[in-house]
Design an enzyme around this catalytic site. Structure first.
Site, PDB file in Angstrom:
ATOM      1  N   GLU A  27     -16.926 -65.904 -60.738  1.00 40.05           N
ATOM      2  CA  GLU A  27     -17.967 -65.488 -61.614  1.00 40.05           C
ATOM      3  C   GLU A  27     -19.254 -65.647 -60.755  1.00 40.05           C
ATOM      4  O   GLU A  27     -20.207 -66.152 -61.129  1.00 40.05           O
ATOM      5  CB  GLU A  27     -18.191 -66.917 -62.580  1.00 40.05           C
ATOM      6  CG  GLU A  27     -17.140 -66.916 -63.422  1.00 40.05           C
ATOM      7  CD  GLU A  27     -17.456 -68.004 -64.651  1.00 40.05           C
ATOM      8  OE1 GLU A  27     -16.713 -67.786 -65.791  1.00 40.05           O
ATOM      9  OE2 GLU A  27     -17.561 -68.781 -64.331  1.00 40.05           O
ATOM     10  N   GLU A  70     -10.071 -65.296 -68.197  1.00 36.03           N
ATOM     11  CA  GLU A  70     -10.270 -66.646 -68.783  1.00 36.03           C
ATOM     12  C   GLU A  70     -10.512 -66.550 -70.205  1.00 36.03           C
ATOM     13  O   GLU A  70     -11.586 -66.140 -70.743  1.00 36.03           O
ATOM     14  CB  GLU A  70     -11.314 -67.391 -68.137  1.00 36.03           C
ATOM     15  CG  GLU A  70     -10.923 -67.878 -66.875  1.00 36.03           C
ATOM     16  CD  GLU A  70     -12.089 -68.716 -66.169  1.00 36.03           C
ATOM     17  OE1 GLU A  70     -12.918 -69.373 -67.058  1.00 36.03           O
ATOM     18  OE2 GLU A  70     -12.082 -68.686 -65.167  1.00 36.03           O
TER      19      GLU A  70
END
Length: 618
Positions: free
Chosen positions: A183, A259
């Site tokens: 991320e 995710e």
């Protein structure tokens, strides 16, 4: 030698599980237009996240069998740098941190693996998995190409990748893809950083497909040339990102939700987060019908054993609870949920063959209540810890001259100095400091309460502050500012206090070895806290999982046979601590509780968690 033979056996067993068309091992996982391809055949990734460091090693196989029986074909896991290199240059891949054994176990069970090695992983662990000794450098710039960070990362990757490279698909292992950091688009402080991490992986022999992973806020900034972008989300409303942004960013490529959040983590003092099972099924099926591969984060969350939990700090500081149940597909203790059975039916409908039967649940039990047998106040413990660190000014945890110069990572630090007058005490305490005049508690200093009145004192008076690291921030832009303890000077009526005595209370196994059983005393009618309480837990020939309920206790930490189960706090939402039966011995077991404020009469060992979930009902 035995370990090497076992790994060779696993590799041979794994090879026999592979269909003949996959044994060539030449191409690996590739992208072709909108499809993933494995050795030239179309391949869908149905993944689930399980973190080896959050699950007792004895239960790894149970959790992975349940993952496979749910219809998933791929395991994903993070690698926590801070646990594997707790001191600079000293690596630990043993016991519950045996990454290689975990990956080979997945292979033996017929699962592929996507590895997410960091160096930063977020994962709701302390400092996002970065080791705290990096913060000894006052100029440290984490997650950038700052030399102090890249030098440490290079050394870590040298060691880690030497273990990972043989586990790759093209070398006969199960790893089909490796993630480049985590991320980074939502952090994005150095445009040279992600290319550096990509090159660091490739230079050390990573040859499988590389991925990035970003949420919607960072997706536009996380793309790296030559690396497949994947996204993280929970809502169906974000599904249009699959077709719009990914197509614009990288052309026609396979779509992957790295995710899909099956639930969410909890913070102390906040609500218990839940996500309805019907909503989960609806979103998962929508993702797959949109032509995307998927990874369930989490399939099984497990537990933030010890002090490893992270924290969030945007408008206010919030630390994560010990449980990482996450309202995931399996509960914290590995039990089935409504989500599990709905997803198993769905993935089973996509499978060309019947799914394996789900394993039986591991037994849970209630034990007799635990009564404290012995007691030792913190003030009595100090004399067994050796000479304190002496310093003219306060020193933060990370810069304490302990652990071979690596500072203190976790736990508590006690600061003492002498004062001769009353006044207003002020200073920066990270994260929570209980203030004592001699041995009398007069309140707390923390993020919200930055000063406290010291009452009138007479003669020789010791001012003490017991500071707890409640968890370093694991996500956001302020990770560089996560030093713990007393930060800078401590002031009394605006004047800096001097001549501190500092005790590092990291509460590792070596800490408890300093006060043996002969130094404990019987529990007084009104115990003085902070204090340690010693219990015996009697277990039959077949230890089973249980949950410790500390009703009447306020805040502290529980240790079982030297293992740190984690923190408890009566502000909730977590009300019980998961105690794996695998960590219990037949016969007598030693339980130690460190209580900061107020001890209860006993500890209950109950069969079901409070604020946990029923095994079968959402």
């Amino acid at each position: 030698m035995a370990d090497a033979e076992e790994r060779l056996r696993l590799r041979l067993d794994w090879h026999n599980l592979i269909p003949p068309w996959l044994r060539r091992r030449q191409l690996g996982l590739q992208t072709k237009d909108q499809n993933f391809m494995l050795e030239g055949s179309a391949f869908w990734i149905f993944g689930g996240s399980v973190h080896y460091f959050r699950v007792p090693r004895q239960y790894w196989k149970d959790r992975l069998l349940k993952l496979k029986a749910c219809g998933l074909n791929t395991l994903t896991t993070y690698v926590p740098w801070n646990l594997h290199e707790p001191e600079r240059g000293k690596f630990d891949f043993s016991g519950n941190l045996d990454l290689e054994a975990f990956i080979w176990m997945a292979a033996e069970l017929g699962l592929w693996v996507i590895l997410r090695p960091g160096p930063y992983i977020c994962s709701e662990v302390d400092l996002g998995g970065l080791p705290s000794w990096l913060l000894q450098d006052p100029d440290m710039k984490l997650r950038t190409t700052y030399k102090g960070f890249t030098k440490a990362t290079d050394h870590y990757f040298d060691h880690l990748m030497s273990r990972v490279v043989p586990l790759q698909y093209k070398h006969g292992g199960p790893i089909i893809a490796v993630q480049v950091e985590n991320e980074y688009g939502s952090y994005n402080k150095d445009p040279a950083y992600m290319p550096y991490i990509k090159k660091a992986l490739e230079d050390r022999g990573i040859v499988e497909l590389l991925l990035t992973s970003d949420n919607k806020d960072g997706l536009s900034k996380g793309v790296v040339d030559g690396v497949l972008a994947t996204i993280n989300l929970q809502s169906q409303n974000e599904l249009n990102l699959l077709t719009t942004f990914l197509l614009n960013a990288q052309g026609l490529q396979p779509k992957m939700v790295m995710e899909y959040w099956t639930g969410w983590f909890d913070s102390w003092g906040g609500p218990h987060n839940i996500l309805d099972s019907s909503e989960v099924l609806k979103t998962v099926s929508a993702i797959i019908y949109a032509g995307s591969s998927i990874n369930l984060y989490m399939f099984h969350g497990g537990t933030n054993f010890g002090f490893i939990n992270g924290a969030m700090h945007f408008n206010e500081y919030k630390s994560d609870v010990t449980s990482y149940d996450y309202d995931a597909v399996l509960t914290e203790a590995g039990d089935y949920t409504a989500k599990y059975f709905k997803l198993r039916e769905f993935f089973g409908s996509l499978s060309g063959s019947p799914l394996p039967l789900p394993p039986d649940l591991l037994p849970k039990t209630t034990y007799e209540p635990l009564m404290p047998a012995y007691y030792l106040s913190l003030w009595d413990v100090l004399k067994y810890l050796g000479e304190p660190i002496k310093s003219e000014k306060p020193v933060n945890m990370e810069n304490l001259p302990v652990n071979d110069g690596n500072g203190q990572s976790f736990g508590y630090t006690l600061y003492e100095t002498n004062i001769a007058s009353s006044g207003v005490l002020s200073g920066l305490v990270r994260d929570r400091g209980q203030v004592f005049v001699n041995t009398v508690s007069i309140g707390y200093l923390d993020y919200n309460k930055k000063q406290i009145n010291i009452p009138l004192v007479q003669g020789y008076t010791v001012l003490r502050i017991l500071v707890e690291n409640r968890g370093r921030v694991n996500y956001g832009e302020n990770i560089d500012d996560q030093r713990k303890g007393l930060i800078g000077d401590l002031y009394l009526d605006g004047l800096p206090l001097k001549k501190f005595r500092i005790y590092s209370l990291d509460m590792k196994k070596s800490f408890f070895q300093k006060f043996d059983i002969n130094r404990w005393s019987s529990v007084p009618e009104v115990p003085t806290s902070p204090a340690f309480f010693l219990f015996g837990l009697s277990v039959g020939p077949s230890p089973a999982d249980t949950f410790l309920k500390l009703e009447g206790w306020e805040k502290g930490v529980v240790f079982i046979n030297g293992q740190n189960l984690g923190r408890y706090w009566n502000i909730g939402p977590q009300e019980t601590l998961y105690l794996p039966g695998a960590w219990l011995d037949p016969g007598n077991n030693q339980v130690i509780v460190f209580e900061e404020k107020m001890a209860g009469p006993m500890i209950q060992a109950v069969e079901t968690p409070h604020l946990g979930r029923n095994q079968y009902i959402d």
